[in-house]
Design a protein around this motif. Structure first.
Motif, PDB file in Angstrom:
ATOM      1  N   ILE A 292      37.372  16.904  -2.142  1.00 24.61           N
ATOM      2  CA  ILE A 292      37.331  17.971  -3.137  1.00 24.61           C
ATOM      3  C   ILE A 292      37.569  17.435  -4.546  1.00 24.61           C
ATOM      4  CG2 ILE A 292      38.478  20.084  -3.940  1.00 24.61           C
ATOM      5  CD1 ILE A 292      39.067  20.692  -0.959  1.00 24.61           C
ATOM      6  N   ARG A 295      35.957  11.148  -6.740  1.00 26.75           N
ATOM      7  CA  ARG A 295      34.723  10.896  -7.479  1.00 26.75           C
ATOM      8  C   ARG A 295      33.617  10.580  -6.490  1.00 26.75           C
ATOM      9  NH1 ARG A 295      33.830   6.195 -12.019  1.00 26.75           N
ATOM     10  NH2 ARG A 295      34.073   4.878 -10.178  1.00 26.75           N
ATOM     11  N   THR A 302      25.685   7.863  -5.836  1.00 23.28           N
ATOM     12  CA  THR A 302      26.404   8.854  -5.046  1.00 23.28           C
ATOM     13  C   THR A 302      26.424   8.426  -3.578  1.00 23.28           C
ATOM     14  OG1 THR A 302      26.667  11.235  -4.621  1.00 23.28           O
ATOM     15  CG2 THR A 302      24.414  10.357  -4.535  1.00 23.28           C
ATOM     16  N   GLN A 354      25.174  15.715  -9.808  1.00 27.87           N
ATOM     17  CA  GLN A 354      26.442  16.435  -9.940  1.00 27.87           C
ATOM     18  C   GLN A 354      26.378  17.779  -9.228  1.00 27.87           C
ATOM     19  OE1 GLN A 354      27.174  16.659 -14.154  1.00 27.87           O
ATOM     20  NE2 GLN A 354      27.591  14.457 -14.359  1.00 27.87           N
ATOM     21  N   MET A 355      25.224  18.422  -9.284  1.00 26.19           N
ATOM     22  CA  MET A 355      25.050  19.706  -8.595  1.00 26.19           C
ATOM     23  C   MET A 355      25.092  19.504  -7.074  1.00 26.19           C
ATOM     24  SD  MET A 355      22.087  21.325 -11.074  1.00 26.19           S
ATOM     25  CE  MET A 355      21.763  22.735 -10.012  1.00 26.19           C
ATOM     26  N   TYR A 356      24.484  18.411  -6.610  1.00 22.67           N
ATOM     27  CA  TYR A 356      24.548  18.067  -5.183  1.00 22.67           C
ATOM     28  C   TYR A 356      25.996  17.876  -4.738  1.00 22.67           C
ATOM     29  CZ  TYR A 356      24.971  14.453  -1.520  1.00 22.67           C
ATOM     30  OH  TYR A 356      25.371  13.708  -0.431  1.00 22.67           O
ATOM     31  N   VAL A 357      26.749  17.123  -5.522  1.00 23.78           N
ATOM     32  CA  VAL A 357      28.148  16.876  -5.199  1.00 23.78           C
ATOM     33  C   VAL A 357      28.931  18.184  -5.158  1.00 23.78           C
ATOM     34  CG1 VAL A 357      30.293  15.893  -6.120  1.00 23.78           C
ATOM     35  CG2 VAL A 357      28.227  14.487  -6.003  1.00 23.78           C
ATOM     36  N   LYS A 358      28.707  19.029  -6.154  1.00 19.99           N
ATOM     37  CA  LYS A 358      29.405  20.314  -6.200  1.00 19.99           C
ATOM     38  C   LYS A 358      29.072  21.161  -4.972  1.00 19.99           C
ATOM     39  CE  LYS A 358      30.031  24.381  -9.155  1.00 19.99           C
ATOM     40  NZ  LYS A 358      29.625  25.061 -10.424  1.00 19.99           N
ATOM     41  N   GLU A 359      27.821  21.113  -4.550  1.00 20.88           N
ATOM     42  CA  GLU A 359      27.379  21.902  -3.395  1.00 20.88           C
ATOM     43  C   GLU A 359      27.986  21.395  -2.091  1.00 20.88           C
ATOM     44  OE1 GLU A 359      23.115  23.415  -1.481  1.00 20.88           O
ATOM     45  OE2 GLU A 359      23.182  22.538  -3.492  1.00 20.88           O
ATOM     46  N   ARG A 360      28.269  20.088  -2.019  1.00 27.11           N
ATOM     47  CA  ARG A 360      28.750  19.506  -0.769  1.00 27.11           C
ATOM     48  C   ARG A 360      30.266  19.421  -0.657  1.00 27.11           C
ATOM     49  NH1 ARG A 360      26.240  20.646   2.912  1.00 27.11           N
ATOM     50  NH2 ARG A 360      26.651  18.849   4.221  1.00 27.11           N
ATOM     51  N   ARG A 361      30.984  19.431  -1.755  1.00 26.96           N
ATOM     52  CA  ARG A 361      32.436  19.221  -1.703  1.00 26.96           C
ATOM     53  C   ARG A 361      33.139  20.164  -0.727  1.00 26.96           C
ATOM     54  NH1 ARG A 361      34.669  15.803  -5.550  1.00 26.96           N
ATOM     55  NH2 ARG A 361      33.560  15.616  -7.535  1.00 26.96           N
ATOM     56  N   TRP A 362      33.009  21.472  -0.962  1.00 24.01           N
ATOM     57  CA  TRP A 362      33.791  22.441  -0.194  1.00 24.01           C
ATOM     58  C   TRP A 362      33.265  22.589   1.218  1.00 24.01           C
ATOM     59  CZ3 TRP A 362      38.412  24.015  -1.667  1.00 24.01           C
ATOM     60  CH2 TRP A 362      38.754  23.871  -3.016  1.00 24.01           C
TER      61      TRP A 362
END
Length: 428
Positions: A292, A295, A302, A354-362
């Motif tokens: 969450i 980095r 990524t 960054q959008m991919y990361v945000k989508e996958r974090r949670w």
């Protein structure tokens, strides 16, 4: 041999499920990539894996589900037997999901999945015997032709690339470069294998589990001859060290001894194991808060799959989540590529990653947490072998049999029936 210097638009480190699926997702949107695989051939460690409906949705998006569908039927139910008292609980999967796909998991040969993905890629996509040594970033020029990441291989090869995706597993070099903390030991280990019955195993096409204090054994028929099995257990000093050496005969002998009080079907599948299919491994996971808050990207670098979110296998979601990653990352990179007229724009692509990361974090942090808690409850928490706390044992048995299997386990379907979406139309 002279050191060679190469230029590639996209480099993917790791030729496992996540790496090949990501390469295929990029191909579907018109982007060619190079996959670096350290082994000298396709890695098939791990005889089989469970693929739930979320994985099948991803495979549909990647265009390979039709190649596997005829050979792997979904399970309509799973039976869980308490070895101590013989009581069996049964959970039925709904036959159809919203997309018309079966919700129940399927046991799929790992090799078949990898080959289905590889067959769809250009023949020169995977570069075998290519071990990553180090990574370096350079200053980005203000144009679309900047190769801002340099990859150095053990064989002396240098590769300049615009995008670097680490799909290099639990001990990922790319995740270390990003600064992600190492995965931690769950305190449990697992042995996996493939029981082969040339004359037919005679089992119904249903998943079975046998739970005991500190141990859980699973059986999943793949077809009429092959049965995938696993045993997850609290770490056993000395025995684990013996199995870690990798001798399949030693692994088979120790596991057979450990299940001496289990039903005969458990012993049969172990005895019928194909020797090269047997594997032992500690069960590692990344703390969900590291996913969450960690980095997960740096510019156009990524990670995906186990390099991002190693998890325990208690929900069978490791491979499934990797396939989700591939489609979602492919969609974001593809959106940028298509929006910029078939060119990779560094600035625009950084935003999409960054959008991919945000989508996958949670999503992946939730899977890590649910998988860990699932294993903890099913194997009686931390009690394990030699625990003297009867009160803890009684409480965990109650949580497992009356709460987890009767309530929580039945509701996991909606959590696992996740739609990763489609890929944008490219030129593949």
């Amino acid at each position: 041999m002279e050191n060679s210097v190469m230029k590639e638009e996209v480099v993917i480190v790791g030729g496992g499920v996540a790496g090949l699926a990501t390469a295929l997702a990029l191909k579907r949107v018109g982007i060619k990539s190079l996959v670096l695989e350290k082994a000298n051939e396709l890695r098939v460690t791990g005889a089989a894996l469970a693929l739930f409906s979320n994985a099948w949705i991803a495979l549909e998006s990647l265009g390979v589900a039709h190649k596997l569908n005829p050979f792997y039927k979904p399970f309509e139910k799973v039976k869980v037997t308490n070895v101590a008292n013989g009581v069996t609980q049964e959970t039925n999967f709904h036959k159809q999901g919203e997309e018309g796909l079966a919700i129940g998991p399927r046991a799929v040969h790992r090799k078949a999945l990898l080959e289905a993905l590889l067959e769809e890629l250009p023949i020169d996509t995977v570069r075998f015997s290519s071990k990553l040594r180090s990574i370096e970033k350079t200053k980005i020029r203000q144009d679309n032709d900047s190769f801002g990441v340099i990859v150095y291989l053990e064989d002396g090869t240098t590769i300049h690339t615009k995008v670097l995706i680490g799909c290099d597993g639990v001990h990922s070099v790319v995740s270390k470069w990003l600064g992600l903390k190492d995965p931690v030991h769950s305190g449990r280990c697992a042995v996996r294998g493939l029981g082969v019955f040339p004359e037919g195993h005679g089992l119904k096409h249903e998943a079975q589990q046998f739970v005991d204090r500190g141990r859980r054994f699973g059986i999943a028929p793949i077809n009429n001859e092959d049965v995938y099995w696993f045993v997850a257990y609290q770490s056993i000093p000395n025995k684990d060290e013996e199995m870690a050496k990798g001798d399949p005969k030693v692994i088979q002998k120790i596991i057979l001894e450990s299940v001496s009080g289990s039903p005969q079907v458990v012993k049969d599948v172990i005895q019928q194991s194909e020797m090269q299919s047997l594997s032992w491994a500690p069960l590692l996971f990344r703390y969900p808060w590291d996913v969450i808050f960690g980095r997960l990207s740096d510019g156009t670098v990524t990670v995906a799959g186990d390099a991002m979110h190693p998890m325990t296998p208690d929900l069978g979601q490791g491979g499934c989540a990797s396939l989700e990653d591939a489609v979602i990352l492919g969609r974001h990179i593809g959106n940028s590529y298509i929006r910029n007229g078939g060119m990779i724009s560094q600035e625009d692509l950084e935003v999409e990653i960054q959008m991919y990361v945000k989508e996958r974090r949670w999503r992946t942090a939730g899977l890590i947490t649910a998988s860990y808690l699932s294993g903890w409850v099913q194997q009686s928490g931390g009690g394990g072998i030699g625990s003297s706390s009867r009160r803890v044992g009684w409480l965990m048995k109650f949580l497992r049999d009356s709460i987890f299997y009767k309530i929580i386990f039945r509701r996991l379907g909606s959590f696992l029936h996740y739609d990763c979406g489609k890929l944008p139309t490219g030129s593949a």
